[in-house]
Each structure stands twice: as C-alpha cells, then as structure tokens.
Design an enzyme around this catalytic site. Structure first.
Site, PDB file in Angstrom:
ATOM      1  N   HIS B  38       9.424   4.335  -4.551  1.00  0.00           N
ATOM      2  CA  HIS B  38       8.587   3.162  -4.754  1.00  0.00           C
ATOM      3  C   HIS B  38       9.232   2.040  -3.961  1.00  0.00           C
ATOM      4  O   HIS B  38      10.444   1.839  -4.036  1.00  0.00           O
ATOM      5  CB  HIS B  38       8.530   2.799  -6.246  1.00  0.00           C
ATOM      6  CG  HIS B  38       8.018   1.427  -6.505  1.00  0.00           C
ATOM      7  ND1 HIS B  38       6.682   1.129  -6.576  1.00  0.00           N
ATOM      8  CD2 HIS B  38       8.659   0.248  -6.680  1.00  0.00           C
ATOM      9  CE1 HIS B  38       6.535  -0.162  -6.796  1.00  0.00           C
ATOM     10  NE2 HIS B  38       7.720  -0.725  -6.875  1.00  0.00           N
ATOM     11  N   CYS B 108       1.880   2.108  -3.371  1.00  0.00           N
ATOM     12  CA  CYS B 108       2.784   0.987  -3.127  1.00  0.00           C
ATOM     13  C   CYS B 108       3.350   1.040  -1.725  1.00  0.00           C
ATOM     14  O   CYS B 108       3.550  -0.002  -1.079  1.00  0.00           O
ATOM     15  CB  CYS B 108       3.907   0.998  -4.153  1.00  0.00           C
ATOM     16  SG  CYS B 108       4.754   2.571  -4.256  1.00  0.00           S
TER      17      CYS B 108
END
EC number: 3.4.-.-
Lengths: 614, 168
Positions: B38, B108
């Site tokens: 992430h 993301c």
C-alpha cells in the site's frame, strides 16, 4: 511566415503537418504532446518553438476556460508563459499535465493568503478563518488568535488536509494544556456560545430540542469539560459501560472513533451525561432523601422497576437486558418510581421512548423537583442522536478491532532476531488458527462489505480442509519454509522437465500430509500411485502448464481418491505371476512395466522385451 | 525573478500483510511476493492516499498502519499546495471517486502512480504496480478473484480531502 504557422489552431496544424517539414529548415517541426487533465488525456500537435503562452491559448479554447485558470506542469515543473516548449525539453510523445483551476478558488486563495500573516500559531488553518471569524464575532471576545486556534477543534472534521496538522489528538492535548485556553474553557458563557453557534450543533439541536436544555445548564457543561480533560475518567466510564466490548474498542477516546462534531468527540459527551447525572443527583440529595447510590444492586433496581406503576412494560423488559451503569437506573427508580434508561448505552431503539414517559410522570410531581429532573430526563435523547451515527462507525469499529489485533501482530513482528521471529510467527500462526476469522482479515488490511460474512465462514473450513494448521505450525521454523520453497522449486523444475516422474515424488510428500498415505505402505519399493502415470500423461502436462505450483499439480493428481487405495503389487499380482512364469525374472522391472501399461500383460511384455533389447 | 520553490516528494510504502505475504506466498501462490503493498504520496508535509473512502490525507505516517516500511524518493516538484489541492479535487471527481475503487484495477497504487507522474514526471517502482498482475497470474489468485475483488481497503487515520476554500 513562421509566426503565422504558430498562430494556427491545432486542428489546422495537424492538417498541415504532413506538408510542413519539407519547407522548414530548423525549428518549427511539429511535435505531438499528450495533455493529461483530471483523468483524461488528449493529443495535441504543436510546433516545436511554440511558447507556453500560445499553447495555453490553444488549450483555453479547447477546454473552454480562461487562460489564467490553466496551469501546465511538466516533469514536476510549472511552465511559465514566456518559455517555449522546446526550452523546457518537451519532445515528441511527452506528457504535460494540465490543471484547470476553478474560478472560485483563484479568488479565495488570494483572500486567504492575506489572513495568513495574522495567524501565527495555526498557520495551516487559513482557509477556515473566513468561516470562523464571522461566526464567532458575536462572542465579543478579543482573543481572536486563540479563538481561532480553539475553533480548529470543532471544525476538525470539516477541514481538509491542511488543517490536519492542528487537529490531531496530540495537538488538541497541547492546546488544552495552554492556560489561556483553559481559562477560556472555564468561562461557561463563552463555551456555550461556541457550542451553540457551531453549525453542526445547531443541526443537532434542531433534531432534538433537548440538547439545548442541556447546554443551558452551566453545571452540565462544566462537568463535560472536566470530563473531557480527564481521560482517566472517560476510560473508566467506558469500561463500566461496555465491559464486554472492551477488546474491540480502543480505550483511547481521542482516537479514530471520532465523529468529531462535538468537542472531545461524541463518546466523551455521551459519557459525560452519565457522570452528570451522578453529579446532579449528589447536588440534589435533599430532594430525594439521600444518595441512592448505595442501593445500586441490580436486584433492587429491578424490584423497584416492577413496582413502579406508570412505567410501561416495554422499557422494563429492555432494561433487564441492559448491561450498563446501574447508577443511572437507580436515579430514576428511587425517585418515586420513575423508570428510566438514561445511561448512554448502545441501544438506540428504546431510548427514544423514555423521554415521553418521563415528561408525563414528571408533570405529576411538584414544580420544584421538575426542573433538575427534566434535564437529566432529556439526557437520553442525546445519546440516541449520537447512536444513530453508530452504524456509520461500525465500519470504523470493525477496522478498529482489526487494528488492535493488527497492532498486536505488528508488535509481534518487531524483533529482528531470527529465532524469536520464528517463535513469534509460531505464536502468530496459533493466533491465526484460533481465529480463522482474524486470519481472513489479517491477510489484507480490510474493511469488507457484505461478502465478508460469507468469506469468513468459508475460511475456517478452508483452513481445516487443507490441513493448513499443520502446515502453519511447520512454517514456524524458517528452515522448514526454506526447505519447502526448495521442494517447490524442484517440483516445478521436474514438472517442466519430466512430468511423468512427478508421481515418483509422492512418497516424499507423505510426511507433509499433502497426499494421503495409502493403506499399505511400501515406500521403498515403488510409489503408490500406479495408474496415475497413465492418467498423469494426459493430465500431467496440462496440470503443470496451468498450475504454477508443483505441489498443486501433485495434489490435483492425488485428488482422485480411487487410485490411492491399492498398492500396485496387489493389483497386478496376477499379471506379475504370469510374467514370472514366462521367465521375466526381474521383479522390479516387471512391476514398472505393469504400471506403465496399466496392468496390460501383453503390452508389459512388449515393453520388457524392448527394454531388454530384443 | 526568484527561483521557484522545490518541494520534495516521497513515496511511503507499507506492507499490508506485515510480512505474512513474504512467508506464505511461495506456498500459496507458487511465487515469491515480498509484500502486499500500500503506498501513499507525501508532499507539503502531508500524506495523501486513495482508498475505498476516496482520496484522503493525514499527517505523514498518521494512518493506523503506522510508520512506512520503506520510503522512496520520487523527486521534487514546483507544484504548490493550492495547485495540488485543485488537482486532487479534480482527480477525486473523475478517476478517483470513492466508488471507483477496485483492488486490482484502480487501487491506492494506481493513484500514487498518477500523482507521482503529475508531481515529478516519474512513475513509482514497478514491483508495486505489477502486484495485481502478479497475483492474478497465479491459479490461486484466479481462484480467489471473486472473493478478493470486492475488498475495499481504507487505512484509518486520515480524512477525505475537500475543496480548497473549505467547502466540501
């Protein structure tokens, strides 16, 4: 001539592009640039020595906006009007980013930059100044900078990224420690005005007028602020309130449970009413003949409840299920048989009923007690409001439960020592085993929608089926996982080189439990999966191509249970005998041939003859 | 005229699996994955990331994930804070609306890649952007795809970005 061509619109240029290079000598060759804006991109053909200004003119007509709204960015650098594109190194095929500013923002930015200089302590807050200054002028306090600093708190959720620096919990704590702010807070008039003027509070008050009564009582406000300052008190109350949910909710009230529409957060305010009730009761002891707190025993409470005539049955039933603060219940039961559910618990439905019952019963009392009682009676309305927001926080709660265990596992992984790491992963695996639900969530940082339930239910069975538990425990040893990796790699190599040999590896995998062991085990003679080779031939290569995992291919081969049962010797015993009788003495070779030919004696004989070189 | 200000741009990389992917991926997927990444962009002393709640921001390292597992220097940019906010707003209305989140296609890291290119012209490291295709190219990933697809990831601790003039 050159200027004329540069002044052409891009459509005309693209039409002329084919004819141009032949005439021109040095610069004005056409380049194709990609302009990317807000999620879409378009190609533009422009001359090399176009200036940025001219390019902007083109773009403004294309995107239908003013030139001063356009900002061009290339390789992180802002393009100035007087540059040319080739100067900035923009060549064919490069991407230029375009931001089209909205007209409003260009004006408000100019306004906010002026306010910037006056707000030293909270320089990030500049964009909210416009709102807050106007709202709080009626307060008539001249501590403008401090006011604005304080007001960051209630504005925190509305505010965008720039203000986050100030609205973090540590900043609020810092601000609270500031003595001038504490002085401000102790001025209840000011605080009341702060709260009542805040648009969110006004909305709240519209939804439930009881809230305004609360705010009118300065005592309650003071208690609220005391409570907000004393974290320990909040924690204690939260513990009492939700003992069974303690593991799920973090004890720090200033953390992410925040729907920070009220200072200090909804929970703080909600808990404060519990405390306020106690305080109020203490202060109004004479009315009720003593502090009813000693009579906190739940049995007594229920008895009194049952004996109270005006209380309707439904609140009683639901009250039995309440796990929370007995004190607040007692307040009302001792006060002449009023039933109440005033504690700020997490039960939205019934709370709405009580205010009405209270008002009716209260009106039968004398005038003087009604005043102090009214306010606590209206208290439950507020928790109900905050609770309607609970469903939204459920997601947050779910992730918080995740987070607390997240934190735990993260802490588990901190030590870098290899051995302790393996121990820790072992314990982590245990944790995963014990909570397969947790395992599902822990793999990825999830806040899952409706599918989550289904997935969670499936995961435990999945884990059990694949005997993952044994495997996970074995993985606690890093050497073991390394070994498995090596096996994996070896199998993959084998699968690509000689798939037919895969079944021969099966015995080595018995121990891992990947393939069920056969009923009779002759690991030293021949692999058990006899008829698998034939099946393996058509199936194996496909399997190997499709599945990247050698182990998986083996497992797929092994998936068919019918082949597992009989050892080859038993199956082919008859054929073996006939082969022996014919004179093929090599027991081992006979067996292999029979495997290859699936028990076909004559084919086996042919095979054996071939191998012997007849 | 004065030289323009240059603001550093960093990429914060977090492993969502906290090391589990590194251990279990060879067994489960058949290939080695170093982590489930992430990422977020840190510029102007703020961290920006995209999740199921849309584009959010927080103080650097301020999500529940804690400090990043690694920090990559993307470069530096002249883009000012206001301009960047404008840009993010426009992204948040087009490509990166909250409902546009998809864990494989538009996650993301897609967002971070876009923003990094806007700010500096450079992309983020490929091992991050290649992760979805790496997973989906395994049979395990393919089998689990219907389960994984609706997953929405939203690290907590940030708040959604609003329009620059304070209205949302």
């Amino acid at each position: 001539m050159a200027e004329d061509e540069e002044g052409l619109t891009w459509t005309e240029l693209s039409g002329h592009s084919s004819g141009m290079p032949a005439d021109k000598n040095i610069s004005s060759s056409v380049t194709r640039v990609i302009v990317k804006t807000a999620g879409k991109q378009e190609d533009f053909m422009i001359a090399d020595d176009t200036s940025v200004r001219q390019f902007k003119e083109k773009l403004s007509t294309h995107f239908k906006c003013q030139m001063d709204q356009l900002v061009l960015v290339f390789m992180g650098r802002l393009l100035k009007d007087h540059d040319t594109l080739s100067q900035r190194g923009i060549l064919d095929g490069h991407t230029i980013h375009l931001v089209i500013k909205s007209k409003r923002s260009s004006r408000s930015l100019a306004h906010s930059s002026r306010n910037l200089s006056t707000k030293e302590p909270c320089h990030q807050v500049r964009n909210t100044e416009g709102n807050t200054n106007g709202v709080y002028q009626p307060a008539g306090v001249s501590h403008t900078p401090l006011e604005s600093a304080l007001l960051v708190e209630p504005d925190a959720p509305k505010v965008h990224s720039q203000d986050l620096e100030v609205s973090g919990p540590e900043y609020i704590a810092q601000m609270l420690q500031n003595p001038s702010i504490q002085q401000l807070l102790s001025n209840t008039d000011l605080v009341r005005q702060f709260i009542s003027e805040h648009p969110d509070m006004q909305q709240l008050m519209q939804q439930s007028p009881e809230v305004s009564y609360i705010l009118d009582n300065s005592d309650i406000l003071w208690q609220t602020l005391e409570l907000a300052r004393n974290l320990a008190m909040i924690q204690e109350i939260m513990q009492i309130q939700q003992p069974e949910q303690i593991l799920e909710h973090p004890l720090n009230p200033q953390s992410h449970l925040g729907l920070e529409t009220l200072p200090g957060g909804d929970n703080a305010l909600g808990q404060s009413y519990v405390d306020c009730n106690d305080q109020m009761l203490n202060s109004s002891q004479d009315l009720f003949g003593g502090n009813p707190f000693p009579a906190l025993l739940e049995g007594q409470v229920l008895q009194q409840l049952q004996s109270s005539p005006p209380s309707p049955p439904p609140p009683q039933e639901r009250q039995d299920q309440l796990p929370q603060l007995p004190t607040t219940r007692v307040i009302y039961t001792s006060s002449h048989g009023l039933s109440s559910i005033t504690s700020a618990s997490v039960t939205p439905n019934k709370v709405n009923h009580t205010p009405s019952t209270h008002t009716t019963t209260i009106s039968t009392k004398g005038p003087s007690p009604t005043c102090p009682i009214q306010q606590p009676a209206r208290v439950p309305a507020l928790p109900s409001i905050e609770l309607t927001q609970q469903p939204q926080t459920e997601d947050i709660d779910a992730t918080i439960s995740l987070d607390s265990s997240d934190q735990k596992l993260e802490d588990d992984l901190q030590p870098s020592d290899e051995q302790t790491k393996s121990q820790i992963t072992g314990s982590m695996m245990q944790l995963l085993l014990n909570n397969p639900y947790l395992a599902a969530q822990m793999m990825l940082f999830i806040s899952m929608p409706q599918l989550s339930e289904q997935y969670r239910q499936q995961l435990p069975t999945f884990l059990q089926q694949t005997q993952l538990s044994d495997m996970l425990i074995a993985l606690a040893n890093p050497k073991a996982s390394q070994a498995i990796l090596q096996i994996e790699q070896g199998l993959q190599l084998l699968a690509t080189e000689a798939p037919v040999l895969l079944p021969w590896v099966a015995p080595y995998l018995w121990g891992l439990g990947w393939l069920p062991a056969p009923s009779c085990s002759h690991p030293d003679t021949v692999p058990w999966a006899w008829d698998v080779p034939d099946i393996a031939e058509p199936k194996g290569p496909e399997c190997c191509h499709k599945s990247g995992t050698g182990l998986q291919s083996l497992q797929s081969l092994a998936g068919d249970p019918s082949h597992l049962l009989q050892a080859p010797e038993i199956r082919f015993s008859q054929q073996m005998e006939s082969l022996q009788a014919m004179g093929f003495g090599n027991h081992h070779a006979n067996l292999q041939a029979l495997i290859a030919t699936e028990g076909d004696t004559s084919a086996a004989i042919r095979k054996l003859k071939r191998s012997h070189g007849f | 005229m004065e030289p323009p200000n240059l603001y550093p741009v960093k990429l914060y990389v977090y492993d969502l699996s906290k090391g589990l992917a590194r251990r279990l991926s060879p067994i489960m997927l058949g290939k080695q994955l170093e982590g489930i990444w992430h990422t977020s962009i840190v510029v102007h002393k703020d961290e920006f990331y995209f999740g199921s709640g849309g584009i959010s921001s927080c103080p650097p390292g301020g999500t529940l994930l804690g400090p990043p597992d690694s920090v990559v220097d993307v470069g530096s940019t002249e883009v000012t804070e206001e301009l960047f906010q404008e840009y993010l707003s426009s992204l948040g209305e087009s490509l990166f609306r909250r409902e546009a989140y998809n864990i494989f296609e538009n996650n993301c890291n897609t967002f971070t890649n876009e923003v990094a290119q806007f700010l500096t012209g450079r992309k983020i490291p490929s091992y991050i952007t290649d992760l979805p295709s790496e997973i989906l190219s395994t049979p395990f990933g393919q089998a689990l795809r219907p389960f994984l697809d609706p997953i929405q990831i939203q690290p907590h601790g940030g708040s959604p970005i609003g329009r620059p003039n304070g209205q949302s």
